[in-house]
Design a protein around this motif. Structure first.
Motif: not given
Lengths: 311, 153
Positions: A27-28, A30, A35
């Protein structure tokens, strides 16, 4: 991760195989950086299924003769489970509903894999060390039976072969904890981990009957028994039943006070010589005539004649 | 030990990864049917240590965003163990691969080329990977569950 082809076994994945499952995600996070994470791994062990199949290989009844030893019944035993398994074998000769039981039975394993029994080559089953079969593996098993002398023509004998997984058998689903391949549990499969099938002996018994008759011709054209009268003996042998009789020799002694007429033996109308050394079936040894019929099939009749003269 | 599915979310420990804010927990359950005294069949889900060929497995993937920020473009990939044949998934948005994760799509759009060059439609048996791509971000504190089922070959 590339998937490797699983070998296809009838009973499925091999016992003791570890099934490991791990998922991954990304996932994207912060700041926009990607990640990647892995899940925990879940490991399952495939238990051993115990399944056995026994089938008779004989296309029909196996024909046997009275007093025949080592008559062969043929079976195939297959490990239907997913782990290597020793197969405990047992012959059952005393099944009901048949006409006779073989005197003795023994079990042999087809050592050279040709599917038929070879004396001196194939190995006797050793109950202390049952043959171990890999998953899907089959072996050919022979039961050798000795046929009693008292069997009648057409009598049948049912003989069963039972194969049972050495680890255990019973109601499907029964679990033998830790007894499977690689420390897995062993679980009784749909066959109950034991199977049996039967083969049949059918006795072919041939019987021989001999009928003797005589015709007298005196020197005067009549039928009186006087010195010089010729007696023509006729021997009719009839083999009945089924199968055949080996080494049939018909012999008859020359009666006292008569003399054999040299060269008078006939078989089914054809003349035979008196010599035992030649190829034909007839012989005369000075006191009796003999005709060697060899192997005679059931349903055959032979007519033998010879002549003597009253001294 | 039998664990019923409804209790799973409460009983399963959530193992959070140290370096990330989203945790992914994998659980595999086996469907065991049991004949009850009254003749009905009771289907239970157990967390098994051991299985046999033909067992139906329920794969459960729980994700949980433990961070303070939403997680965007969340996607989960589950390679199927060799000994497991894919059966179905409750998520219509799942994508499949039958070639080790190189090509993806609906199962009906995938094909298998045999050694003899013949092409046939892919089946459940051919699935090597399953993936899910969430069409929305996981909010901070958000969680969800993906399940699919397979059969021990």
């Amino acid at each position: 991760m590339a998937s490797t082809a699983m070998p296809a076994y009838a009973a499925g994945t091999l016992a003791g195989t570890t099934i490991e499952n791990t998922a991954s995600a990304s996932y994207d996070g912060p700041g926009g950086a990607t990640v990647s994470i892995d899940s925990n791994s879940v490991e399952l062990v495939v238990d051993e299924i115990l399944d056995v199949d026994v089938v008779s290989n004989d296309p029909g009844d196996v024909g046997v003769a009275p007093n025949e030893d080592d008559s062969v019944l043929t079976f195939t035993v297959t490990n239907g489970g997913n782990g290597p398994e020793p197969m405990v074998l047992a012959a059952n000769a005393s099944l009901g509903g048949d006409d006779f039981d073989p005197d003795a039975t023994s079990i042999f394993i087809d050592g050279n894999g040709n599917g038929s029994y070879d004396a001196g080559v194939d190995t006797a089953y050793n109950a202390a060390s049952p043959p171990s079969l890999d998953p899907d593996e089959s072996i050919v098993v022979f039961i050798l039976g000795d046929i009693p002398g008292s069997v009648g023509d057409g009598d049948r004998s049912e003989v069963g072969l039972t194969a049972t997984a050495q680890t255990g058998s019973g109601v499907p689903g029964t679990v033998f904890a830790g007894a499977g391949e690689g420390g897995s549990n062993a679980v009784v499969g749909a066959t109950g981990a034991s199977d049996d099938d039967s083969g049949f002996y059918a006795a072919a018994v041939a019987l021989i009957a001999l009928v003797k008759s005589a015709v007298i011709a005196d020197p005067f054209g009549g039928a009186t028994q006087v010195p010089g009268s010729t007696i023509t003996y006729t021997l009719v042998s009839s083999v009945t039943g089924s199968g055949s009789l080996p080494n049939v020799v018909i012999s008859d002694s020359i009666p006292a006070d008569t003399s054999y007429v040299a060269g008078s033996i006939t078989l089914d109308g054809g003349g035979l010589t008196d010599s035992a050394g030649d190829a034909d079936a007839g012989s005369y040894d000075g006191s009796a005539i003999a005709v060697d019929l060899g192997t005679v099939a059931a349903g055959t009749s032979n007519t033998i004649t010879f002549q003597v003269v009253i001294d | 030990m039998k664990i019923f599915l409804s209790f799973l979310a409460l009983t399963l420990p959530m193992t959070g990864a140290i370096a990330s804010d989203v945790a992914l927990e994998s659980t595999v359950l086996v469907e065991r049917s049991e004949q009850m005294p009254d003749g009905t069949v009771s289907m239970t889900l157990e967390e098994p240590a051991r299985v046999v060929p033909g067992d139906n497995l329920l794969f459960v993937l729980d994700y949980h965003n433990e961070g303070a920020e939403p997680a965007e473009n969340f996607r989960v990939v589950n390679p199927l163990p060799d000994a497991v044949a894919f059966r179905d998934t409750n998520d219509a948005g799942a994508e499949f691969s039958v070639d080790g994760g190189e090509h993806w799509g609906a199962l009906s759009a995938l094909t298998i080329t045999g050694e003899d060059g013949a092409v046939r439609p892919a089946t459940n048996e051919d699935v090597t990977h399953v993936r899910w791509i969430l069409d929305r971000a996981i909010p901070a504190g958000g969680e969800g569950r993906i399940t699919f089922r397979g059969t021990v070959r």
